[in-house]
Every structure is written in structure tokens, then in C-alpha cells.
Design an enzyme around this catalytic site. Structure first.
Site, PDB file in Angstrom:
ATOM      1  N   GLY A 173       0.832  -1.206   0.000  1.00 42.86           N
ATOM      2  CA  GLY A 173       0.000   0.000   0.000  1.00 42.86           C
ATOM      3  C   GLY A 173       0.861   1.248   0.000  1.00 42.86           C
ATOM      4  N   GLY A 174       0.593   2.129   0.991  1.00 40.17           N
ATOM      5  CA  GLY A 174       1.317   3.390   1.086  1.00 40.17           C
ATOM      6  C   GLY A 174       2.814   3.197   1.210  1.00 40.17           C
ATOM      7  N   GLY A 408      18.461   9.229 -34.748  1.00 41.43           N
ATOM      8  CA  GLY A 408      18.009   9.829 -33.494  1.00 41.43           C
ATOM      9  C   GLY A 408      18.720   9.231 -32.301  1.00 41.43           C
ATOM     10  CB  ALA A 409      19.704   5.783 -31.464  1.00 35.83           C
TER      11      ALA A 409
HETATM   12  C1  HXC Z   1      -2.349  -2.475  11.059  1.00 36.45           C
HETATM   13  C2  HXC Z   1      -1.268  -4.380  10.424  1.00 36.45           C
HETATM   14  C3  HXC Z   1      -1.197  -3.928   9.106  1.00 36.45           C
HETATM   15  C4  HXC Z   1      -1.737  -2.650   8.808  1.00 36.45           C
HETATM   16  C5  HXC Z   1      -0.283  -5.862   9.202  1.00 36.45           C
HETATM   17  N1  HXC Z   1      -0.703  -5.591  10.441  1.00 36.45           N
HETATM   18  N2  HXC Z   1      -0.576  -4.861   8.364  1.00 36.45           N
HETATM   19  N3  HXC Z   1      -1.836  -3.655  11.395  1.00 36.45           N
HETATM   20  N4  HXC Z   1      -2.294  -1.954   9.821  1.00 36.45           N
HETATM   21  N5  HXC Z   1      -1.696  -2.128   7.589  1.00 36.45           N
HETATM   22  C6  HXC Z   1      -0.579  -6.415  11.620  1.00 36.45           C
HETATM   23  C7  HXC Z   1      -1.439  -7.662  11.560  1.00 36.45           C
HETATM   24  O1  HXC Z   1      -2.737  -7.386  11.962  1.00 36.45           O
HETATM   25  C8  HXC Z   1      -0.697  -8.577  12.514  1.00 36.45           C
HETATM   26  O2  HXC Z   1      -1.055  -8.220  13.834  1.00 36.45           O
HETATM   27  C9  HXC Z   1       0.751  -8.181  12.319  1.00 36.45           C
HETATM   28  O3  HXC Z   1       0.738  -6.892  11.713  1.00 36.45           O
HETATM   29  C10 HXC Z   1       1.497  -9.131  11.419  1.00 36.45           C
HETATM   30  O4  HXC Z   1       0.725  -9.296  10.237  1.00 36.45           O
HETATM   31  P1  HXC Z   1       0.440 -10.723   9.611  1.00 36.45           P
HETATM   32  O5  HXC Z   1      -0.647 -10.546   8.645  1.00 36.45           O
HETATM   33  O6  HXC Z   1       0.257 -11.743  10.701  1.00 36.45           O
HETATM   34  O7  HXC Z   1       1.830 -11.005   8.900  1.00 36.45           O
HETATM   35  P2  HXC Z   1       2.105 -11.746   7.532  1.00 36.45           P
HETATM   36  O8  HXC Z   1       1.345 -13.027   7.475  1.00 36.45           O
HETATM   37  O9  HXC Z   1       3.583 -11.820   7.387  1.00 36.45           O
HETATM   38  O10 HXC Z   1       1.518 -10.773   6.403  1.00 36.45           O
HETATM   39  C11 HXC Z   1       2.047  -9.513   6.183  1.00 36.45           C
HETATM   40  C12 HXC Z   1       1.128  -8.718   5.241  1.00 36.45           C
HETATM   41  C13 HXC Z   1      -0.288  -8.660   5.779  1.00 36.45           C
HETATM   42  C14 HXC Z   1       1.179  -9.381   3.868  1.00 36.45           C
HETATM   43  C15 HXC Z   1       1.748  -7.317   5.075  1.00 36.45           C
HETATM   44  O11 HXC Z   1      -0.231  -8.238   7.151  1.00 36.45           O
HETATM   45  C16 HXC Z   1      -1.169  -7.728   5.052  1.00 36.45           C
HETATM   46  O12 HXC Z   1      -1.660  -8.036   3.968  1.00 36.45           O
HETATM   47  N6  HXC Z   1      -1.388  -6.530   5.641  1.00 36.45           N
HETATM   48  C17 HXC Z   1      -2.222  -5.507   5.015  1.00 36.45           C
HETATM   49  C18 HXC Z   1      -1.519  -4.921   3.792  1.00 36.45           C
HETATM   50  C19 HXC Z   1      -2.302  -3.824   3.149  1.00 36.45           C
HETATM   51  O13 HXC Z   1      -3.313  -4.053   2.486  1.00 36.45           O
HETATM   52  N7  HXC Z   1      -1.871  -2.592   3.367  1.00 36.45           N
HETATM   53  C20 HXC Z   1      -2.487  -1.445   2.762  1.00 36.45           C
HETATM   54  C21 HXC Z   1      -2.980  -0.546   3.843  1.00 36.45           C
HETATM   55  S1  HXC Z   1      -3.794   0.794   3.094  1.00 36.45           S
HETATM   56  P3  HXC Z   1      -1.184  -9.312  15.034  1.00 36.45           P
HETATM   57  O14 HXC Z   1      -1.667  -8.512  16.171  1.00 36.45           O
HETATM   58  O15 HXC Z   1      -2.129 -10.343  14.534  1.00 36.45           O
HETATM   59  O16 HXC Z   1       0.216  -9.825  15.189  1.00 36.45           O
HETATM   60  C22 HXC Z   1      -2.564   1.815   2.569  1.00 36.45           C
HETATM   61  C23 HXC Z   1      -3.078   2.966   1.767  1.00 36.45           C
HETATM   62  C24 HXC Z   1      -2.074   4.053   1.624  1.00 36.45           C
HETATM   63  O17 HXC Z   1      -1.432   1.650   2.839  1.00 36.45           O
HETATM   64  C25 HXC Z   1      -2.050   4.550   0.216  1.00 36.45           C
HETATM   65  C26 HXC Z   1      -1.116   5.729   0.078  1.00 36.45           C
HETATM   66  C27 HXC Z   1      -0.710   5.941  -1.333  1.00 36.45           C
END
Ligand code: HXC
Length: 516
Positions: A173-174, A408-409
Site C-alpha cells: 500500500g502506502g 536519433g539514437a
Molecule cells: C495495522 C497491520 C497492518 C496494517 C499488518 N498488520 N498490516 N496492522 N495496519 N496495515 C498487523 C497484523 O494485523 C498482525 O497483527 C501483524 O501486523 C502481522 O501481520 P500478519 O498478517 O500476521 O503477517 P504476515 O502473514 O507476514 O503478512 C504480512 C502482510 C499482511 C502481507 C503485510 O499483514 C497484510 O496483507 N497486511 C495488510 C496490507 C495492506 O493491504 N496494506 C495497505 C494498507 S492501506 P497481530 O496482532 O495479529 O500480530 C494503505 C493505503 C495508503 O497503505 C495509500 C497511500 C498511497
């Protein structure tokens, strides 16, 4: 509101320290031990372990470790501070996946912004170590605001201090856009993945089924998209390479790059280059042979080593000085310029210009790649990027035409018209509007149409054209080539040219390094 948040967090932190009966220092150790339990099973190092691999031993000084939140009183999801690499100051932030998945909330953003401000004030590079699930979902819009501020800070720092990102975990994401705004992205195989939306969202929206690695791993970004500049097998390799890369750069745009004492004789003759060019003009050879033989100690550090292989972009040293090399690679697509290679070279040239790194361009280019895909994909816009990059570059620029330099290149590969300071050509150089075959098809079309034996006649015209145009003589007569040189004397000639131009560079901010 943020201050209150931090204040409450610090109270929690003090309670924990008291409860555990420990000092501030070993709280970091406890945090690191906890992180190991989460990171090591995933094949990843902790935020602290990474910093220690990056920096000179014992040089790390953490800041803002007390800036914590209510949810994470032992420490927020990023470790920040400064240290040295080869004795020179560097600022660093290392995202801590063991704390809420390294996600970015208000306080994490604040810590990162602080370290970037310090780097800008100190005029020193900043390295971001990325292992994050993106915007902290629980903090909602505040985390998006944090990202926005970081992106703006990346842009403010662009072209002023070197910015490097190391992707050693998810960058979701971000979390992808800050690295994309930095100068160089290192990505580690199997653990480092960049994607704007993960596989689940992709499946929902497009129906495509893809793994994290397929979507955003090293193959995707090191080879296909070019988002990553360097692909590394291990974290250790990545941090070692970041250290090496930084050794080529000045600390900021206010300085020239450092000079290294070399034992390699700058006037060394390279006899092997005399026989490098194959007899037939369409036969390939490896441009790395030229580069490795003319630079100090045969050492080059290629950027984008797996992407757009028809052009080479490398940092090297000549006579101990950092030089950026841009060179066509006849081994790949005959060294033609296409969309990807034009973009790869443009951004490299702009980085070098921003950081006072002289440019050496080695030319063997048959032209721009023809085709509907290229035209519709924007080869015009991409080629223009390279024209723009060279035209605006004020660093010393030396160009050597090795073989083909057509149309051109030819112009775009740092020709004199674009402002090359010194332009040399090997006797094998062919500087012409186009290659013989294409030219004959145009200028002798009528004769060929009327001929009983068009193939034989075409060969005759091709030979005549080559005799007349496929050489460096006409360009030399017009003053568009300074000198026709022996291949064996290239190192000596190039060294002398850069020596002459040593005072050309005016240090100071020139322009940012916009992602192209
Ligand atoms: C809050 C988060 C988090 C997030 C992960 N965690 N991502 N908490 N915000 N964005 C937390 C989980 O809940 C978990 O907490 C711990 O981190 C570890 O994550 P897991 O999922 O257990 O780890 P893993 O299996 O290794 O997977 C990692 C991951 C997955 C692939 C990154 O966590 C995931 O898909 N996260 C979301 C990714 C995402 O969609 N991000 C976009 C956000 S929106 P616990 O307590 O269970 O340990 C964004 C928009 C901005 O960023 C745009 C700007 C241009």
C-alpha cells in the site's frame, strides 16, 4: 492531540521499565529479542540487526526511542537514528515488522520525518529499511496524512541528499511510494515484496490469482517493472551493497564525489580492445569488455543489472574518481534504444547530474526500436526523457562512439549537439543518419525496382554506402568528433578528458530526481 498521545505512551513505557527492573538501554535489547522471535522464523532480520549490518560497527546512535504510543509503549514500529558508513555520517530508519506489522501511524511518520529532516540539515544520505504492512488501518486517515508528509519530504530531499530504500519485507500500500521516490531501491529475494494492493484485492478486482512473490517479488520488480534497481540474495548482501554504492557518492549535492587513491595506471594501454570489434558489423560483442578494461581495477557497479539489458548504467572509478557510465549493450537487442532502456538511462543521467558525478557514454546503437508496441507505448516520450536528461546535465560529459551511432539514437546518446564536452570515436565508429540497408532501401528504391538482379545491386549500393558513410571521418571533419582514437588508448584518453573538465562541475542543488 499527538503530544498527549506521546505523553501517555511515555508513561506506559516508564511503568514497563520499572516493572521489568531494567535500564533504557536494555529495553532496546529486550525489544530486539522479542522481534527476533517474530522475524527469524519468517527468514527476516530485526530492525536493529539490519541497522547494525548497514552501519560501521558500533556507530549507531538511536534517537526518539522514547517517542512511543499507548498501544506500543515498548517502542513504535520504526527504529531511527544515525551512524557512519566508511566513516561518513548516514541517517537511517528501519521499520519494525514485529510491532503491528511495521504499519505506519502518526508516531511512526513523525519519527521518519524527523530523521529525514536531520539528514537534510546535516547534508548526509538517508537509508530507509522497509518492512511494513502499509498504513496503520486502526489510525485511519492520520496514517494517510503521515504518508503524504513523508512523500513530500522525499521530494524535498530529492537531488539534495542521496536517498536509498532497502526492501526486506512486505512494502504494501502506502509503503511503496516512499521507496519509489528515493534514488535507489534494493530488494531482497523471497522476503522483499512491493505492491500497491495485495493478492486478495487483485483477485477481487480482476479475478487474477497471484502469489505475493509473483505480484511484487524480485522477478516482478528487478526484471519486469524496473521499480527495483538492485536485487540481492540475502539481507547481508543488500546492506553490504548499499555501503558500497554510497562509497561512490558525495554526501550531498553540495559536494563532489570522494576520490579514492588507485594503483591502476590511468595511462594504461588496453591492447585487447584492438581486436574486440567483430569483423561483421552486425555481430554482437559484450560492452562490459570495454567498460571493465578502461575503468580502475576492472570494477563496475551496475544499476538495474537485471532490467532493460540493452543499456548498461554503472558506477565506476576512473583515476580514482566516480564516473557514471551509460553504454549500449550490443549483446541485447543489438543495443537498440527502446522505452525501458531510455527511461533507465534518463533517470541514471539525472541522478549523476544532481550529485555532480561526471558521465561517460559509450555508444553502439543501431537506432530506436521500431514497432507498433513501442510507438503506442510512448517511445517518443521516453526518448525525449533521455534527450532532456542529457541536455540539462551540467556535469563533465565524455562520449566515445565505439561502433554504430545512427540517427536519433546517435543524437540522444550524448552527442555534441546535446552538449557532450569531449567526443571520441574508435576507427570502427559508424556515425550516420541510418544503417546501410535501410538507407539504400530509401535512396536507391527506384534503381532496385527497375533492376533485373536487385539483390546483387543492393549489395553494391550497401558496400558503397558503408564505404562513404559508415565511418567516423565525416563527423570528425565537421568537428562533431574531437578525435579518432585507438581502442587501446581509450582509458588514457578518457582519463585526460575528465582531468581537463575537472573544474566544470558547479556543486549545489540543481534539480530533483523525479521517478521517470
Ligand atoms: C495495522 C497491520 C497492518 C496494517 C499488518 N498488520 N498490516 N496492522 N495496519 N496495515 C498487523 C497484523 O494485523 C498482525 O497483527 C501483524 O501486523 C502481522 O501481520 P500478519 O498478517 O500476521 O503477517 P504476515 O502473514 O507476514 O503478512 C504480512 C502482510 C499482511 C502481507 C503485510 O499483514 C497484510 O496483507 N497486511 C495488510 C496490507 C495492506 O493491504 N496494506 C495497505 C494498507 S492501506 P497481530 O496482532 O495479529 O500480530 C494503505 C493505503 C495508503 O497503505 C495509500 C497511500 C498511497
Amino acid at each position: 492531540m499527538l503530544l498527549l498521545y506521546i505523553y501517555i505512551g511515555q508513561i506506559y513505557r516508564l511503568i514497563i521499565i520499572r516493572k521489568l527492573g531494567m535500564s533504557e538501554e536494555n529495553l532496546a535489547d529486550v525489544r530486539n529479542e522479542k522481534a527476533k522471535k517474530i522475524q527469524h522464523p519468517k527468514g527476516k532480520l530485526t530492525a536493529y540487526e539490519r541497522i547494525h549490518l548497514l552501519l560501521d560497527e558500533g556507530s549507531f546512535s538511536e534517537i526518539d526511542e522514547n517517542v512511543v504510543s499507548e498501544e506500543n509503549p515498548e517502542g513504535e514500529a520504526v527504529v531511527t537514528g544515525s551512524g557512519t558508513i566508511h566513516g561518513r555520517p548516514v541517517f537511517v530508519f528501519s521499520e519494525d515488522f514485529s510491532v503491528m506489522g511495521g504499519s505506519l501511524g502518526e508516531i511512526v511518520a513523525k519519527k521518519i520525518l524527523r530523521i529525514m529532516d536531520l539528514a537534510l540539515e546535516a547534508k548526509a544520505p538517508v537509508v530507509g529499511i522497509k518492512d511494513s504492512g502499509g498504513a496503520r488501518i486502526q489510525e485511519g486517515i492520520s496514517s494517510l496524512y503521515g504518508y503524504a508528509q513523508i512523500f513530500k519530504k522525499n521530494v524535498e530531499a530529492s537531488g539534495k541528499i542521496p536517498q536509498i530504500s532497502v526492501i526486506v519485507g512486505p512494502s504494501a500500500g502506502g509503503a511503496v511510494y516512499s521507496p519509489a521516490l528515493t534514488d535507489f531501491i534494493f530488494q531482497v529475494k523471497d522476503i522483499g515484496q512491493l505492491y500497491v494492493t495485495g493478492p486478495n484485492v487483485v483477485k477481487t478486482v480482476t479475478g487474477e490469482e497471484v502469489t505475493y512473490e509473483e505480484l511484487g517479488g524480485v522477478e516482478a520488480h528487478g526484471t519486469q517493472s524496473g521499480v527495483s534497481h538492485q536485487v540481492c540474495e540475502t539481507e547481508e548482501q543488500a546492506f553490504e551493497e548499499v555501503r558500497y554504492l554510497l562509497s561512490f557518492f558525495p554526501q550531498s549535492s553540495d559536494q563532489k564525489p570522494p576520490n579514492f587513491i588507485t594503483e591502476d595506471d590511468p595511462s594504461r594501454n588496453v591492447d585487447s580492445l584492438e581486436s574486440l570489434i567483430p569483423e561483421h558489423r552486425n555481430q554482437p560483442y559484450d560492452m562490459n569488455e570495454v567498460i571493465n578494461n578502461i575503468v580502475d581495477d576492472g570494477e563496475q557497479y551496475p544499476i538495474h543489472a537485471n532490467y532493460a539489458l540493452n543499456i548498461i548504467t554503472s558506477f565506476v572509478r576512473i583515476n580514482g574518481n566516480t564516473i557514471g557510465v551509460v553504454a549500449n549493450q550490443p549483446m541485447e537487442l543489438a543495443g537498440v534504444l527502446d522505452i525501458n532502456s531510455s527511461i533507465k538511462a534518463s533517470r541514471f543521467v539525472r541522478f549523476c547530474d544532481a550529485f555532480n558525478i561526471p558521465l561517460l557514454t559509450l555508444v553502439d546503437v543501431p537506432g530506436f526500436l521500431p514497432g507498433v508496441e513501442q510507438e503506442h507505448g510512448g517511445i517518443i516520450r521516453s526518448g525525449a526523457k533521455l534527450l532532456y536528461a542529457y541536455s540539462e546535465a551540467t556535469v563533465p560529459r565524455v562520449c566515445v562512439v565505439i561502433r554504430k551511432a545512427y540517427g536519433g539514437a546517435y543524437i540522444v546518446m550524448d552527442s555534441m549537439g546535446l552538449g557532450a564536452d569531449k567526443l571520441f570515436a574508435w576507427p570502427s565508429a559508424e556515425i550516420a543518419v541510418m544503417g546501410a540497408e535501410g538507407a539504400v532501401d530509401v535512396i536507391n528504391r527506384k534503381d532496385l525496382k527497375d533492376s533485373d538482379n536487385p539483390e546483387e545491386l543492393k549489395q553494391k549500393f550497401v558496400d558503397e554506402y558503408n564505404e562513404k558513410f559508415s565511418n567516423p571521418d565525416i563527423a570528425a571533419k565537421l568537428g562533431l568528433v574531437d578525435k579518432i582514437i585507438k581502442p587501446s588508448e581509450t582509458r588514457k584518453v578518457v582519463t585526460e578528458a575528465f582531468k581537463e573538465l575537472v573544474n566544470k562541475t558547479n556543486v549545489g542543488d540543481k534539480h530533483g530526481n523525479i521517478p521517470l
